[in-house]
Design an enzyme around this catalytic site. Structure first.
Site, mmCIF file in Angstrom:
data_model
loop_
_atom_site.group_PDB
_atom_site.id
_atom_site.type_symbol
_atom_site.label_atom_id
_atom_site.label_comp_id
_atom_site.label_asym_id
_atom_site.label_seq_id
_atom_site.Cartn_x
_atom_site.Cartn_y
_atom_site.Cartn_z
ATOM 1 N N ASP A 232 4.579 -43.633 -44.238
ATOM 2 C CA ASP A 232 4.749 -43.011 -42.927
ATOM 3 C C ASP A 232 4.887 -44.147 -41.923
ATOM 4 O O ASP A 232 3.932 -44.906 -41.706
ATOM 5 C CB ASP A 232 3.513 -42.143 -42.619
ATOM 6 C CG ASP A 232 3.569 -41.519 -41.232
ATOM 7 O OD1 ASP A 232 4.416 -41.920 -40.402
ATOM 8 O OD2 ASP A 232 2.736 -40.627 -40.964
ATOM 9 N N VAL A 233 6.057 -44.280 -41.325
ATOM 10 C CA VAL A 233 6.295 -45.450 -40.462
ATOM 11 C C VAL A 233 5.423 -45.467 -39.211
ATOM 12 O O VAL A 233 5.271 -46.504 -38.580
ATOM 13 C CB VAL A 233 7.790 -45.591 -40.050
ATOM 14 C CG1 VAL A 233 8.669 -45.831 -41.259
ATOM 15 C CG2 VAL A 233 8.255 -44.403 -39.219
ATOM 16 N N ASN B 168 15.524 -46.733 -40.164
ATOM 17 C CA ASN B 168 16.317 -45.522 -39.965
ATOM 18 C C ASN B 168 15.449 -44.291 -39.704
ATOM 19 O O ASN B 168 15.911 -43.346 -39.070
ATOM 20 C CB ASN B 168 17.177 -45.308 -41.218
ATOM 21 C CG ASN B 168 17.734 -43.906 -41.305
ATOM 22 O OD1 ASN B 168 18.712 -43.573 -40.643
ATOM 23 N ND2 ASN B 168 17.085 -43.056 -42.119
ATOM 24 N N TYR C 81 12.923 -38.877 -26.672
ATOM 25 C CA TYR C 81 13.898 -39.436 -27.621
ATOM 26 C C TYR C 81 14.696 -40.560 -26.949
ATOM 27 O O TYR C 81 14.867 -41.645 -27.517
ATOM 28 C CB TYR C 81 14.810 -38.318 -28.114
ATOM 29 C CG TYR C 81 15.707 -38.693 -29.273
ATOM 30 C CD1 TYR C 81 15.248 -38.635 -30.591
ATOM 31 C CD2 TYR C 81 17.027 -39.089 -29.054
ATOM 32 C CE1 TYR C 81 16.076 -38.972 -31.658
ATOM 33 C CE2 TYR C 81 17.861 -39.424 -30.111
ATOM 34 C CZ TYR C 81 17.385 -39.355 -31.413
ATOM 35 O OH TYR C 81 18.214 -39.682 -32.469
ATOM 36 N N LYS D 146 14.564 -44.472 -28.037
ATOM 37 C CA LYS D 146 15.767 -45.188 -28.498
ATOM 38 C C LYS D 146 16.135 -46.324 -27.535
ATOM 39 O O LYS D 146 16.613 -47.374 -27.963
ATOM 40 C CB LYS D 146 16.934 -44.211 -28.668
ATOM 41 C CG LYS D 146 16.734 -43.203 -29.812
ATOM 42 C CD LYS D 146 16.609 -43.881 -31.170
ATOM 43 C CE LYS D 146 16.594 -42.878 -32.315
ATOM 44 N NZ LYS D 146 16.461 -43.514 -33.634
ATOM 45 N N THR E 206 23.912 -34.264 -39.816
ATOM 46 C CA THR E 206 22.789 -34.375 -40.765
ATOM 47 C C THR E 206 21.831 -33.216 -40.482
ATOM 48 O O THR E 206 22.045 -32.437 -39.549
ATOM 49 C CB THR E 206 22.010 -35.702 -40.568
ATOM 50 O OG1 THR E 206 21.379 -35.661 -39.280
ATOM 51 C CG2 THR E 206 22.889 -36.925 -40.678
HETATM 52 P P1 NAD Z 1 17.257 -36.736 -40.915
HETATM 53 O O1 NAD Z 1 16.245 -35.806 -40.322
HETATM 54 O O2 NAD Z 1 18.320 -36.178 -41.794
HETATM 55 O O3 NAD Z 1 16.520 -37.900 -41.699
HETATM 56 C C1 NAD Z 1 15.458 -38.611 -41.106
HETATM 57 C C2 NAD Z 1 14.654 -39.261 -42.197
HETATM 58 O O4 NAD Z 1 13.538 -39.943 -41.615
HETATM 59 C C3 NAD Z 1 14.100 -38.251 -43.195
HETATM 60 O O5 NAD Z 1 14.205 -38.764 -44.493
HETATM 61 C C4 NAD Z 1 12.636 -38.157 -42.761
HETATM 62 O O6 NAD Z 1 11.775 -37.758 -43.796
HETATM 63 C C5 NAD Z 1 12.375 -39.592 -42.331
HETATM 64 N N1 NAD Z 1 11.186 -39.707 -41.485
HETATM 65 C C6 NAD Z 1 10.903 -39.018 -40.357
HETATM 66 N N2 NAD Z 1 9.695 -39.387 -39.891
HETATM 67 C C7 NAD Z 1 9.214 -40.333 -40.743
HETATM 68 C C8 NAD Z 1 8.026 -41.097 -40.792
HETATM 69 N N3 NAD Z 1 7.047 -40.958 -39.880
HETATM 70 N N4 NAD Z 1 7.870 -41.983 -41.813
HETATM 71 C C9 NAD Z 1 8.830 -42.134 -42.743
HETATM 72 N N5 NAD Z 1 9.972 -41.437 -42.753
HETATM 73 C C10 NAD Z 1 10.168 -40.547 -41.763
HETATM 74 O O7 NAD Z 1 17.884 -37.517 -39.668
HETATM 75 P P2 NAD Z 1 19.207 -38.427 -39.550
HETATM 76 O O8 NAD Z 1 20.177 -37.694 -38.706
HETATM 77 O O9 NAD Z 1 19.614 -38.936 -40.866
HETATM 78 O O10 NAD Z 1 18.629 -39.596 -38.634
HETATM 79 C C11 NAD Z 1 18.395 -40.900 -39.119
HETATM 80 C C12 NAD Z 1 18.258 -41.838 -37.931
HETATM 81 O O11 NAD Z 1 19.460 -41.850 -37.186
HETATM 82 C C13 NAD Z 1 17.138 -41.426 -36.947
HETATM 83 O O12 NAD Z 1 16.494 -42.580 -36.464
HETATM 84 C C14 NAD Z 1 17.914 -40.755 -35.838
HETATM 85 O O13 NAD Z 1 17.235 -40.783 -34.610
HETATM 86 C C15 NAD Z 1 19.178 -41.610 -35.828
HETATM 87 N N6 NAD Z 1 20.317 -40.959 -35.213
HETATM 88 C C16 NAD Z 1 20.798 -39.793 -35.713
HETATM 89 C C17 NAD Z 1 21.886 -39.195 -35.088
HETATM 90 C C18 NAD Z 1 22.466 -37.890 -35.561
HETATM 91 O O14 NAD Z 1 23.306 -37.344 -34.835
HETATM 92 N N7 NAD Z 1 22.088 -37.388 -36.729
HETATM 93 C C19 NAD Z 1 22.465 -39.799 -33.967
HETATM 94 C C20 NAD Z 1 21.948 -41.005 -33.499
HETATM 95 C C21 NAD Z 1 20.872 -41.585 -34.135
#
Ligand code: NAD
Length: 258
Positions: A70-71, A97, A163, A167, A198
């Site tokens: 858990d990060v 990520n 958020y 970020k 996603t």
């Molecule tokens: P997602 O929800 O599909 O995946 C997120 C992952 O992070 C999951 O595997 C989840 O279990 C893990 N996670 C969450 N909290 C955690 C914790 N405390 N410890 C360990 N793991 C944890 O989301 P995504 O869309 O793949 O997002 C990935 C990254 O990209 C995130 O940082 C998100 O903010 C960023 N992001 C996503 C988008 C988008 O449009 N999807 C846009 C910009 C940035």
């Protein structure tokens, strides 16, 4: 030629931690590193999801381990880094990520608990992983970190107070660490994605008003697919980017160009 041509082939044999690497964007990034010949370490909270992703990557011929972590917990992140060093002897690349969704609430309606949840994972989690993986990299005199930021770290988006703050923090943490570690062999960069399809954005994309509005506002007229972020991540982690640090590369289909 004055220099050896360097590229993502330099990632073969590297030890790469991808937090939240079992799902979504992290999963595509993990697949990309595995295809580049790296030893991938998936870190996440859910054992079953980790096992499933690791089995698929291994079945495709990749080298992969997974650890529950858990990060937002320093003990957990420290244990993760120790486990990776025990298994592989080093950490070459860290991809921060893991992240959670905005609440899509105005600031005046956001509780302290909601604020803290987002900050704890999306900002403190990045700091903790940089701190502990960074110690290993500094001791080795080399390493590369790629933080997954967001367009929400560059411009304000409606009803995403915590958020955007988290970020935005990741964007500046990236530049700050890059300076501290530039002479220690550790490069720190970020990727700022636009909207990516996603689980995190499933509800938004399906929303009859908001989904349509985002697609209309996006210069390319669509969300990205997770695979469209992978090349940027491999580049920043590889020796092709050996003189690149403290940068954030927007992979947003032109969102922040407007
Ligand atoms: P997602 O929800 O599909 O995946 C997120 C992952 O992070 C999951 O595997 C989840 O279990 C893990 N996670 C969450 N909290 C955690 C914790 N405390 N410890 C360990 N793991 C944890 O989301 P995504 O869309 O793949 O997002 C990935 C990254 O990209 C995130 O940082 C998100 O903010 C960023 N992001 C996503 C988008 C988008 O449009 N999807 C846009 C910009 C940035």
């Amino acid at each position: 030629m004055p220099h050896e041509l360097q590229g993502i082939d330099s990632l073969a044999g590297k030890v790469v931690i991808v937090t939240g690497g079992a799902r979504g964007l992290g999963r595509s990034i993990s697949d990309g590193f595995a295809m580049a010949g790296a030893h991938v370490v998936l870190a996440g909270r859910n054992r079953a999801t980790l096992d499933d992703a690791a089995a698929q990557i291994a079945a495709a011929g990749g080298s992969v381990l997974s650890f529950q972590a858990d990060v937002s917990s320093e003990d957990s992140v420290e244990a993760l880094c120790a486990a990776v060093v025990e298994a592989h002897g080093r950490i070459d690349v860290l991809v921060n990520n893991a992240g959670i969704n905005p609440w899509y609430k105005a600031a005046e309606d956001t509780s302290l608990e909601e604020w803290r949840q987002i900050i704890d994972t999306n900002l403190t989690g990045v700091f903790l992983a940089c701190k502990h993986a960074g110690r290993v990299m500094i001791a080795a005199g080399e390493g590369a970190i790629v933080n997954i930021s967001s367009v929400a770290g560059r411009v304000g988006l409606a009803k995403t107070t915590a958020y955007c703050a988290a970020k935005g923090g990741v964007e500046l943490l990236t530049r700050q660490l890059a300076l501290d570690w530039a002479r220690k062999g550790v490069r720190v960069n970020a990727i700022a994605p636009g909207y990516v399809q996603t689980d995190l954005t499933e509800g938004l994309l399906a929303h009859p008003v908001l989904g349509k509005r985002i697609v209309e506002r996006a210069p390319m007229g669509r969300f990205a697919q997770p695979s469209e972020l992978v090349g940027a991540c491999l580049f920043l982690a590889s020796s092709a980017a050996s003189y690149v640090t403290g940068q954030s590369l927007a992979v947003d289909g032109g969102w922040t160009a407007a």
